[in-house]
Design a protein around this motif. Structure first.
Motif, PDB file in Angstrom:
ATOM      1  N   LEU A  43       0.840  -1.198   0.000  1.00 38.62           N
ATOM      2  CA  LEU A  43       0.000   0.000   0.000  1.00 38.62           C
ATOM      3  C   LEU A  43       0.877   1.250   0.000  1.00 38.62           C
ATOM      4  O   LEU A  43       0.996   1.951   0.999  1.00 38.62           O
ATOM      5  N   THR A  44       1.471   1.505  -1.135  1.00 39.38           N
ATOM      6  CA  THR A  44       2.331   2.677  -1.320  1.00 39.38           C
ATOM      7  C   THR A  44       1.483   3.945  -1.353  1.00 39.38           C
ATOM      8  O   THR A  44       0.258   3.876  -1.518  1.00 39.38           O
ATOM      9  N   PRO A  45       2.096   5.106  -1.221  1.00 34.91           N
ATOM     10  CA  PRO A  45       1.312   6.351  -1.284  1.00 34.91           C
ATOM     11  C   PRO A  45       0.464   6.476  -2.559  1.00 34.91           C
ATOM     12  O   PRO A  45      -0.691   6.898  -2.493  1.00 34.91           O
ATOM     13  N   ARG A  46       1.002   6.091  -3.712  1.00 36.58           N
ATOM     14  CA  ARG A  46       0.207   6.203  -4.944  1.00 36.58           C
ATOM     15  C   ARG A  46      -0.978   5.240  -4.926  1.00 36.58           C
ATOM     16  O   ARG A  46      -2.068   5.561  -5.389  1.00 36.58           O
ATOM     17  N   ARG A  47      -0.805   4.071  -4.357  1.00 29.89           N
ATOM     18  CA  ARG A  47      -1.916   3.106  -4.275  1.00 29.89           C
ATOM     19  C   ARG A  47      -2.994   3.599  -3.317  1.00 29.89           C
ATOM     20  O   ARG A  47      -4.177   3.400  -3.559  1.00 29.89           O
ATOM     21  N   TRP A  48      -2.586   4.272  -2.222  1.00 31.68           N
ATOM     22  CA  TRP A  48      -3.578   4.905  -1.342  1.00 31.68           C
ATOM     23  C   TRP A  48      -4.342   5.972  -2.122  1.00 31.68           C
ATOM     24  O   TRP A  48      -5.556   6.129  -1.963  1.00 31.68           O
ATOM     25  N   THR A  49      -3.629   6.716  -2.959  1.00 34.20           N
ATOM     26  CA  THR A  49      -4.270   7.747  -3.780  1.00 34.20           C
ATOM     27  C   THR A  49      -5.285   7.129  -4.713  1.00 34.20           C
ATOM     28  O   THR A  49      -6.398   7.659  -4.884  1.00 34.20           O
ATOM     29  N   ILE A  50      -4.950   6.002  -5.315  1.00 29.94           N
ATOM     30  CA  ILE A  50      -5.887   5.313  -6.204  1.00 29.94           C
ATOM     31  C   ILE A  50      -7.129   4.894  -5.434  1.00 29.94           C
ATOM     32  O   ILE A  50      -8.256   5.133  -5.881  1.00 29.94           O
ATOM     33  N   LEU A  51      -6.943   4.282  -4.277  1.00 24.73           N
ATOM     34  CA  LEU A  51      -8.102   3.861  -3.478  1.00 24.73           C
ATOM     35  C   LEU A  51      -8.974   5.058  -3.122  1.00 24.73           C
ATOM     36  O   LEU A  51     -10.206   5.010  -3.248  1.00 24.73           O
ATOM     37  N   GLY A  52      -8.359   6.140  -2.697  1.00 27.98           N
ATOM     38  CA  GLY A  52      -9.120   7.339  -2.347  1.00 27.98           C
ATOM     39  C   GLY A  52      -9.847   7.941  -3.533  1.00 27.98           C
ATOM     40  O   GLY A  52     -10.972   8.427  -3.402  1.00 27.98           O
ATOM     41  N   ALA A  53      -9.228   7.868  -4.697  1.00 32.06           N
ATOM     42  CA  ALA A  53      -9.815   8.482  -5.890  1.00 32.06           C
ATOM     43  C   ALA A  53     -11.037   7.735  -6.399  1.00 32.06           C
ATOM     44  O   ALA A  53     -11.902   8.337  -7.046  1.00 32.06           O
ATOM     45  N   ILE A  54     -11.130   6.434  -6.118  1.00 32.54           N
ATOM     46  CA  ILE A  54     -12.263   5.678  -6.664  1.00 32.54           C
ATOM     47  C   ILE A  54     -13.237   5.182  -5.600  1.00 32.54           C
ATOM     48  O   ILE A  54     -14.222   4.522  -5.931  1.00 32.54           O
ATOM     49  N   THR A  55     -12.983   5.525  -4.343  1.00 33.79           N
ATOM     50  CA  THR A  55     -13.911   5.129  -3.282  1.00 33.79           C
ATOM     51  C   THR A  55     -15.288   5.715  -3.555  1.00 33.79           C
ATOM     52  O   THR A  55     -15.432   6.908  -3.784  1.00 33.79           O
ATOM     53  N   GLY A  56     -16.287   4.852  -3.549  1.00 39.08           N
ATOM     54  CA  GLY A  56     -17.671   5.282  -3.729  1.00 39.08           C
ATOM     55  C   GLY A  56     -18.106   5.505  -5.166  1.00 39.08           C
ATOM     56  O   GLY A  56     -19.267   5.833  -5.410  1.00 39.08           O
ATOM     57  N   LEU A  57     -17.212   5.298  -6.133  1.00 37.08           N
ATOM     58  CA  LEU A  57     -17.575   5.562  -7.528  1.00 37.08           C
ATOM     59  C   LEU A  57     -18.260   4.401  -8.218  1.00 37.08           C
ATOM     60  O   LEU A  57     -18.896   4.583  -9.250  1.00 37.08           O
ATOM     61  N   GLY A  58     -18.108   3.204  -7.703  1.00 36.65           N
ATOM     62  CA  GLY A  58     -18.585   2.041  -8.435  1.00 36.65           C
ATOM     63  C   GLY A  58     -17.549   1.672  -9.484  1.00 36.65           C
ATOM     64  O   GLY A  58     -16.409   2.141  -9.448  1.00 36.65           O
ATOM     65  N   VAL A  73      -0.293   5.749 -17.438  1.00 38.53           N
ATOM     66  CA  VAL A  73      -1.119   4.549 -17.561  1.00 38.53           C
ATOM     67  C   VAL A  73      -0.371   3.316 -17.062  1.00 38.53           C
ATOM     68  O   VAL A  73      -0.938   2.507 -16.318  1.00 38.53           O
ATOM     69  N   LYS A  74       0.876   3.159 -17.449  1.00 32.75           N
ATOM     70  CA  LYS A  74       1.637   1.965 -17.059  1.00 32.75           C
ATOM     71  C   LYS A  74       1.750   1.855 -15.544  1.00 32.75           C
ATOM     72  O   LYS A  74       1.555   0.782 -14.971  1.00 32.75           O
ATOM     73  N   ALA A  75       2.042   2.958 -14.873  1.00 26.35           N
ATOM     74  CA  ALA A  75       2.177   2.943 -13.412  1.00 26.35           C
ATOM     75  C   ALA A  75       0.852   2.599 -12.747  1.00 26.35           C
ATOM     76  O   ALA A  75       0.798   1.778 -11.818  1.00 26.35           O
ATOM     77  N   VAL A  76      -0.232   3.203 -13.219  1.00 23.30           N
ATOM     78  CA  VAL A  76      -1.551   2.924 -12.632  1.00 23.30           C
ATOM     79  C   VAL A  76      -1.950   1.481 -12.910  1.00 23.30           C
ATOM     80  O   VAL A  76      -2.484   0.801 -12.030  1.00 23.30           O
ATOM     81  N   HIS A  77      -1.677   0.992 -14.101  1.00 22.38           N
ATOM     82  CA  HIS A  77      -1.990  -0.398 -14.440  1.00 22.38           C
ATOM     83  C   HIS A  77      -1.280  -1.353 -13.479  1.00 22.38           C
ATOM     84  O   HIS A  77      -1.883  -2.295 -12.958  1.00 22.38           O
ATOM     85  N   GLU A  78       0.011  -1.113 -13.229  1.00 17.83           N
ATOM     86  CA  GLU A  78       0.772  -1.956 -12.300  1.00 17.83           C
ATOM     87  C   GLU A  78       0.207  -1.861 -10.887  1.00 17.83           C
ATOM     88  O   GLU A  78       0.070  -2.875 -10.195  1.00 17.83           O
ATOM     89  N   ASP A  79      -0.136  -0.658 -10.447  1.00 15.29           N
ATOM     90  CA  ASP A  79      -0.689  -0.474  -9.105  1.00 15.29           C
ATOM     91  C   ASP A  79      -2.050  -1.160  -8.967  1.00 15.29           C
ATOM     92  O   ASP A  79      -2.324  -1.801  -7.951  1.00 15.29           O
ATOM     93  N   VAL A  80      -2.887  -1.031  -9.967  1.00 15.58           N
ATOM     94  CA  VAL A  80      -4.196  -1.687  -9.934  1.00 15.58           C
ATOM     95  C   VAL A  80      -4.012  -3.198  -9.863  1.00 15.58           C
ATOM     96  O   VAL A  80      -4.703  -3.882  -9.099  1.00 15.58           O
ATOM     97  N   HIS A  81      -3.070  -3.728 -10.612  1.00 11.72           N
ATOM     98  CA  HIS A  81      -2.793  -5.163 -10.588  1.00 11.72           C
ATOM     99  C   HIS A  81      -2.423  -5.621  -9.166  1.00 11.72           C
ATOM    100  O   HIS A  81      -2.935  -6.636  -8.673  1.00 11.72           O
ATOM    101  N   VAL A  82      -1.562  -4.879  -8.492  1.00 10.53           N
ATOM    102  CA  VAL A  82      -1.155  -5.211  -7.123  1.00 10.53           C
ATOM    103  C   VAL A  82      -2.368  -5.143  -6.185  1.00 10.53           C
ATOM    104  O   VAL A  82      -2.566  -6.025  -5.342  1.00 10.53           O
ATOM    105  N   LEU A  83      -3.192  -4.118  -6.328  1.00 11.31           N
ATOM    106  CA  LEU A  83      -4.358  -3.957  -5.451  1.00 11.31           C
ATOM    107  C   LEU A  83      -5.409  -5.028  -5.698  1.00 11.31           C
ATOM    108  O   LEU A  83      -6.093  -5.463  -4.765  1.00 11.31           O
ATOM    109  N   VAL A  84      -5.547  -5.480  -6.936  1.00 11.11           N
ATOM    110  CA  VAL A  84      -6.449  -6.605  -7.238  1.00 11.11           C
ATOM    111  C   VAL A  84      -5.918  -7.864  -6.555  1.00 11.11           C
ATOM    112  O   VAL A  84      -6.665  -8.592  -5.892  1.00 11.11           O
TER     113      VAL A  84
END
Length: 115
Positions: A43-58, A73-84
């Motif tokens: 749960l790196t700072p950018r991954r926390w940012t991703i979680l915060g950015a999409i909380t409640g959006l569906g 895109v590449k960085a977010v794709h990698e982070d989303v993969h880790v969070l999944v």
């Protein structure tokens, strides 16, 4: 409100929870890590940012996440993969990404290594 609790549990406890879930026992909304270091590495700072950015959006697209967090895109794709893989995000069959919780609670305790 659906809250996920993220915390640190022993390997034995994590294994027990996993086996209980495989046997059909309903588990609470807990995502565990074996060490505090594993938690912070995942749960790196950018991954926390991703979680915060999409909380409640569906469900949202990867492009929408990129737009909201302002990263490549590449960085977010990698982070989303880790969070999944950590069980915090769901990837739907249509490719959309979903954070299925309304809130996050982090629970851990720092202990003296001498005890």
């Amino acid at each position: 409100m659906s809250t996920v609790t993220i915390g640190v549990l022993s390997r034995d406890t994590l294994n027990s929870r996993f086996l209980n879930a495989l046997n059909g026992e309903l588990q609470d909304n807990f995502r565990g890590f074996e060490t505090l270091e594993d938690l912070w590495q995942t749960l790196t700072p950018r991954r926390w940012t991703i979680l915060g950015a999409i909380t409640g959006l569906g469900p949202v697209s990867l492009c929408e996440i990129v737009r909201r967090v302002g990263c490549h895109v590449k960085a977010v794709h990698e982070d989303v993969h880790v969070l999944v893989n950590a069980g915090l995000l769901n990837r739907r069959e249509d490719g959309a990404i979903e954070f299925p919780f309304d809130a996050v609670h982090v629970d851990f305790m720092l202990r003296s290594p001498l005890k």
